[in-house]
Design an enzyme around this catalytic site. Structure first.
Site, PDB file in Angstrom:
ATOM      1  N   SER A  68      21.502  58.742  44.457  1.00  0.00           N
ATOM      2  CA  SER A  68      21.350  59.720  45.541  1.00  0.00           C
ATOM      3  C   SER A  68      21.280  59.104  46.927  1.00  0.00           C
ATOM      4  O   SER A  68      21.321  59.840  47.918  1.00  0.00           O
ATOM      5  CB  SER A  68      20.104  60.560  45.307  1.00  0.00           C
ATOM      6  OG  SER A  68      20.364  61.471  44.282  1.00  0.00           O
ATOM      7  N   LYS A  71      23.988  60.047  49.225  1.00  0.00           N
ATOM      8  CA  LYS A  71      23.987  61.343  49.917  1.00  0.00           C
ATOM      9  C   LYS A  71      23.784  61.205  51.424  1.00  0.00           C
ATOM     10  O   LYS A  71      24.192  62.076  52.195  1.00  0.00           O
ATOM     11  CB  LYS A  71      22.900  62.244  49.313  1.00  0.00           C
ATOM     12  CG  LYS A  71      23.150  62.564  47.839  1.00  0.00           C
ATOM     13  CD  LYS A  71      21.963  63.288  47.201  1.00  0.00           C
ATOM     14  CE  LYS A  71      22.199  63.542  45.715  1.00  0.00           C
ATOM     15  NZ  LYS A  71      21.009  64.144  45.057  1.00  0.00           N
ATOM     16  N   TYR A 195      31.483  63.884  43.481  1.00  0.00           N
ATOM     17  CA  TYR A 195      30.020  63.720  43.528  1.00  0.00           C
ATOM     18  C   TYR A 195      29.551  62.676  42.500  1.00  0.00           C
ATOM     19  O   TYR A 195      28.806  61.742  42.829  1.00  0.00           O
ATOM     20  CB  TYR A 195      29.335  65.075  43.281  1.00  0.00           C
ATOM     21  CG  TYR A 195      27.837  64.975  43.126  1.00  0.00           C
ATOM     22  CD1 TYR A 195      27.008  64.867  44.236  1.00  0.00           C
ATOM     23  CD2 TYR A 195      27.244  64.972  41.861  1.00  0.00           C
ATOM     24  CE1 TYR A 195      25.634  64.762  44.089  1.00  0.00           C
ATOM     25  CE2 TYR A 195      25.873  64.869  41.714  1.00  0.00           C
ATOM     26  CZ  TYR A 195      25.074  64.762  42.825  1.00  0.00           C
ATOM     27  OH  TYR A 195      23.711  64.639  42.689  1.00  0.00           O
ATOM     28  N   TYR A 247      12.773  64.091  47.568  1.00  0.00           N
ATOM     29  CA  TYR A 247      12.563  65.302  46.780  1.00  0.00           C
ATOM     30  C   TYR A 247      11.145  65.820  46.963  1.00  0.00           C
ATOM     31  O   TYR A 247      10.632  65.827  48.076  1.00  0.00           O
ATOM     32  CB  TYR A 247      12.909  65.060  45.296  1.00  0.00           C
ATOM     33  CG  TYR A 247      14.264  64.429  45.114  1.00  0.00           C
ATOM     34  CD1 TYR A 247      15.400  65.106  45.542  1.00  0.00           C
ATOM     35  CD2 TYR A 247      14.413  63.186  44.554  1.00  0.00           C
ATOM     36  CE1 TYR A 247      16.658  64.544  45.394  1.00  0.00           C
ATOM     37  CE2 TYR A 247      15.677  62.616  44.400  1.00  0.00           C
ATOM     38  CZ  TYR A 247      16.782  63.303  44.818  1.00  0.00           C
ATOM     39  OH  TYR A 247      18.006  62.754  44.679  1.00  0.00           O
ATOM     40  N   VAL A 265      17.850  57.656  41.762  1.00  0.00           N
ATOM     41  CA  VAL A 265      17.259  57.428  40.440  1.00  0.00           C
ATOM     42  C   VAL A 265      17.590  56.060  39.849  1.00  0.00           C
ATOM     43  O   VAL A 265      17.038  55.686  38.824  1.00  0.00           O
ATOM     44  CB  VAL A 265      17.609  58.522  39.398  1.00  0.00           C
ATOM     45  CG1 VAL A 265      16.900  59.821  39.687  1.00  0.00           C
ATOM     46  CG2 VAL A 265      19.096  58.720  39.265  1.00  0.00           C
TER      47      VAL A 265
HETATM   48  N1  GLU Z   1      23.540  61.364  39.915  1.00  0.00           N
HETATM   49  C1  GLU Z   1      22.190  61.848  39.837  1.00  0.00           C
HETATM   50  C2  GLU Z   1      22.233  63.319  39.574  1.00  0.00           C
HETATM   51  O1  GLU Z   1      22.992  63.999  40.206  1.00  0.00           O
HETATM   52  C3  GLU Z   1      21.502  61.541  41.131  1.00  0.00           C
HETATM   53  C4  GLU Z   1      20.083  61.886  41.106  1.00  0.00           C
HETATM   54  C5  GLU Z   1      19.244  61.007  42.014  1.00  0.00           C
HETATM   55  O2  GLU Z   1      19.568  59.864  42.309  1.00  0.00           O
HETATM   56  O3  GLU Z   1      18.212  61.484  42.426  1.00  0.00           O
HETATM   57  O4  GLU Z   1      21.536  63.799  38.731  1.00  0.00           O
END
Ligand code: GLU
Length: 313
Positions: A68, A71, A195, A247, A265
């Site tokens: 993530s 992003k 994505y 988050y 993650v």
């Molecule tokens: N590729 C993971 C998902 O979309 C990313 C989640 C993350 O890094 O928080 O579930």
């Protein structure tokens, strides 16, 4: 350039040594085998200051799945493409929910709360995909990462991307749900494919800290003089990282670390000390909110020792 700032290097070395001693390492992500198999004993930390000095500790050159953290960079690209029109398709408020929550989307008629929860990041990716083939969009994202990090060796881990796709039921549900409200313009498969692949980019702490430098220095890489985004946009991206970058652990991260940060993650965190430094930390074990456990502890120690919290010493 390696560090000519001995104080900074000694702080980074101390923290890397302290982290190596700790037995509380959190749990590595288990939803795909490529992440479940990562050794939780690894730890890397890189700080790059305004003069380009690099202070590195631990496994600072080991590539990991940025997940993530990507992003932040797709948000930067999408804002470059459509500017503030992006905010018609995604909000700017913290979600207080887990990264892949679907309940909020229903209440808010398919418009995700912010660009860093999964639904929001999928909507941002959709902006990048518009008018292009998925392959071209992905190439653009990868070229942007290589340009920012000044490193052409950065690649996508295709095994991770394939696993993300194979197990991505929740993300597929989020994307279909947004599509039903007209929030996504492109075929769901196209947007999700891009994505999953940008989440699967592999980078080291050094590469990631290099890539984040424009956010620490008003939108410009101070070493090359390249302007990536206007200063106002860099400031706003930092604001979103502070409020939404972890988050439902974003409040705790601000409270303890006091810097804009974005976690993934894979156990990485990109943190920005505005005007001072770009920082990347990696420790694969996660806390209950899915954020790097030791990564957060290491950043808390770093900001405390250097007095770098944006909220004061
Ligand atoms: N590729 C993971 C998902 O979309 C990313 C989640 C993350 O890094 O928080 O579930």
């Amino acid at each position: 350039m390696t560090s000519t700032n001995p104080d900074l290097q000694s702080v980074v070395t101390d923290i890397a040594n302290e982290m190596a001693q700790r037995s509380d390492r959190g749990e590595v992500a288990s939803y795909i085998p490529e992440l479940a198999g990562v050794d939780a004993n690894q730890f890397g930390l890189v700080v790059i200051d305004a003069d380009g000095n690099i202070a590195a500790g631990g496994d600072s050159e080991a590539p990991f799945s940025i997940q993530s953290i990507s992003k932040v960079f797709t948000l930067t690209l999408a804002l470059g493409m459509i500017g503030d029109r992006l905010w018609r398709r995604v909000g700017r408020e913290p979600s207080g929910n887990p990264f892949n929550s679907i309940v909020q989307l229903e209440r808010e008629r398919g418009v995700p709360r912010n660009p860093f929860i999964n639904a929001g990041a999928i909507a941002v990716t959709d902006v990048i995909v518009s008018g292009h083939q998925p392959r071209e969009s992905l190439g653009e994202i990868l070229r942007f990462m290589r340009f920012l990090a000044q490193d052409s060796s950065i690649v996508i881990d295709h095994a991770v991307a394939a696993s993300e796709k194979r197990t991505g039921y929740r993300n597929t549900a989020l994307a279909n749900y947004m599509k039903s409200f007209g929030v996504l313009e492109n075929p769901v498969d196209f947007t999700l494919g891009v994505y999953f692949h940008h989440c699967a980019i592999a980078m080291s702490c050094r590469q990631l800290a290099m890539a984040g430098r424009y956010l620490a220095h008003s939108g410009t890489n101070p070493s090359t003089g390249f302007s990536i985004v206007p200063a106002e946009r860099a400031r706003r991206i930092n604001a979103l990282m502070l409020t939404c970058g972890h988050y439902d652990g974003s409040g705790e991260f601000a409270y303890r670390v006091g810097l804009p940060g974005k976690s993934g993650v894979g156990g990485g965190i990109l943190a920005i000390a505005p005007g001072k430094a770009s920082i990347a930390v990696w420790a694969p074990g996660l806390d209950a909110n899915g954020n790097s456990h030791l990564g957060r502890i290491a950043l808390e120690a770093l900001t405390r020792r250097l007095g770098w919290s944006i909220f004061g010493v």
